[in-house]
Write an enzyme that holds these catalytic residues in place. Structure first.
Site, mmCIF file in Angstrom:
data_model
loop_
_atom_site.group_PDB
_atom_site.id
_atom_site.type_symbol
_atom_site.label_atom_id
_atom_site.label_comp_id
_atom_site.label_asym_id
_atom_site.label_seq_id
_atom_site.Cartn_x
_atom_site.Cartn_y
_atom_site.Cartn_z
ATOM 1 C CE LYS A 186 -1.701 2.894 2.684
ATOM 2 N NZ LYS A 186 -1.799 4.081 1.765
ATOM 3 C CD GLU A 262 14.207 3.487 7.341
ATOM 4 O OE1 GLU A 262 14.895 4.489 7.040
ATOM 5 O OE2 GLU A 262 14.236 2.425 6.711
ATOM 6 C CB CYS A 296 13.367 9.067 7.859
ATOM 7 S SG CYS A 296 14.101 7.875 6.732
ATOM 8 C CD GLU A 394 10.875 12.699 11.441
ATOM 9 O OE1 GLU A 394 11.686 12.160 10.671
ATOM 10 O OE2 GLU A 394 9.841 12.131 11.854
#
Length: 498
Positions: A186, A262, A296, A394
């Site tokens: 997906k 992750e 990331c 983040e």
């Protein structure tokens, strides 16, 4: 497509995609339109799948796994399929990069380089498919022989993000295939095109029906149902730590499926006074600006030795001012558009928070008016405290926070002062210092006098709240296997009952 690749023009009409189950294309009852982040025009229309579609895809993957059409063939045969996929991907590189740019907003030169990395992933996984093996134990005495078998875990659910739609897909798919597993993928609902193009490629190279299936649609419905699905044996998810936590809960509440995660990062780049400051400044500018900071492993915390901090920040401001920001279809562009409107608002909100909390803006921070797209200038804050939002959260955008240190221990303490542990970069000419810091900073990937370097031979993954498990390389194939211990008795049994 060759003409498009030469002219780099926008499509006259959006390209429509179906979704892919059991080797066949299906048409969605409802389509979602995606506009180019850099140009504001419609570029693709992709199906909004339902949970029924997901159930069909999982059932197809289960049949393909159980009939052994993929898991039952040799590693060499699987390697051949992966190598053929690499060859077709090499031929279609410009086409895949083009659609990646249109949906994501990244520069075309960067997209092409990422596709080259994807080709390397398929080639590396082909070698790993041949090398994957178990073990034997000849140490159990003359009457018993032991074997350890590595078997594919089964049906894998793969949820990929919008920031590197094809690269992250290819850091996983060929290694999952090398293990003998089948899968349902997906992609992000805003960047689905290249995941569907890969279905065309894998069909062309002869991958059996049902081994690679793609369902498209929102994460809150289709993605959540995938995490909860009791007939998926493992889920690989790449995204935010918050959504990763939701995957953990969903897996625990369903079938205790294995998870590969992750997740987020707030990655340090540590610069010592003895480093090549010009090189380190270039790396810091690249590390925060690459993919518009929507990365990331982006180096979003600059930790620089106090004695050279003023000089280094001056070099960095000069570097960042010369970054070429603009139309991602322009070959000269280095930084493109922000992919989604929601992410654009998030980045701008954090820039405002940085100002409000007292950090000093050295460069950037403004919206750039370039056509109809979403563009933000790479931003550097100095005088950042460790309790500020821009220091801890983040941001997932081109916003760099600068800190200063006096000692090695202080640099390590600042680097580790985060819930994350995904990546880190270190700059020094002192080998002893480099080894000390490398060992003591918590990060799954570490770069010394370089940044974002490496290849698919090396494992990817994080420490702490940056995730579980490893992708790529031999480790990335083993991640999708389970171990079975087998004991074989030799000769006649010694009877328990006399």
């Amino acid at each position: 497509m060759d003409q498009i690749a030469r002219t780099l023009s926008l499509p006259e009409t959006p390209r429509e995609f179906g979704f892919f189950i059991d080797g066949e294309w299906r048409h969605g009852r409802e389509l979602a339109e995606q506009r180019s982040p850099a140009h504001g025009v419609p570029v693709t229309r992709v199906a909004r799948c339902t949970t029924d579609d997901l159930n069909d895809a999982v059932a197809a993957a289960r049949r393909a796994f159980e009939d052994r059409s993929w898991a039952g063939i040799s590693g060499g045969e699987r390697a051949g399929v992966l190598l053929r996929a690499a060859e077709i991907l090499r031929r279609r590189r410009d086409e895949v990069a083009y659609w990646e740019v249109l949906e994501n907003g990244k520069p075309i030169a960067q997209a092409r380089a990422e596709i080259e990395g994807c080709i390397a992933c398929f080639e590396t996984a082909a070698g790993a498919a041949r090398l994957l093996h178990g073990d034997s134990f000849n140490s159990l005495g003359d009457g018993l022989f032991g074997m350890v078998l590595r078997e594919p875990i089964g049906v894998v659910g793969l949820i990929t993000p919008w920031n590197f739609p094809f690269l992250i897909l290819c850091e996983r798919v060929p290694f999952i295939l090398a293990s003998g597993c089948t899968m349902v993928v997906k992609p992000s609902e805003v960047t689905s095109a290249t995941t569907l193009i890969l279905a065309e490629i894998l069909t062309e190279v002869g991958l059996p029906k049902g081994v690679y299936n793609v369902v498209t649609g929102p994460g809150r419905s289709v993605g959540q149902a995938m995490a909860e699905h009791a007939d998926i044996d493992m889920l690989s998810f790449t995204g935010s730590t918050g959504m990763g936590r939701s995957c953990v809960h969903a897996a625990a509440d369903s079938n205790f499926k294995k998870l590969g995660l992750e997740l987020g990062g707030k990655n340090p780049i540590i610069v010592f006074a003895d480093s090549d400051l010009e090189d380190a400044a270039d790396a810091a500018a690249f590390g925060i600006s690459f993919n518009t900071g929507q990365c990331c492993v982006s180096s979003s915390r600059l930790i620089v030795e106090a004695s050279v901090a003023d000089e280094f920040e001056r070099l960095l401001v000069e570097k960042m001012a010369r970054i070429r920001i603009g139309d991602p279809l322009d070959e000269a562009t280095q930084v493109g558009a922000i992919t989604t409107e929601a992410q654009n608002r998030t980045i701008l909100d954090y820039i405002a928070k940085g100002r409000d909390e007292g950090a000093r803006l050295l460069t950037g921070g403004e919206v750039l008016e370039i056509g109809a797209g979403r563009f933000i200038a790479p931003t550097l804050f100095s005088g950042v405290r460790r309790d500020m939002a821009i220091a801890r959260d983040e941001i997932f955008g081109p916003v760099l926070s600068s800190f200063r240190f006096e000692t090695v221990d202080e640099a390590i303490a600042i680097a580790n002062d985060t819930v994350y542990g995904l990546a880190a970069s270190l700059w020094t000419k002192d080998l002893d210092k480099a080894l000390v810091v490398t060992r003591r900073v918590s990060a799954g990937r570490f770069w010394v006098n370089t940044i974002m370097a490496g290849g698919p031979e090396m494992p990817l993954g994080g420490f702490k709240q940056s995730g579980w498990g490893r992708e790529a390389g031999v480790y990335g194939v083993e991640e999708y296997t389970q171990i079975k211990s087998v004991h074989v008795e030799i000769g006649k049994r010694k009877h328990w009952i006399g």
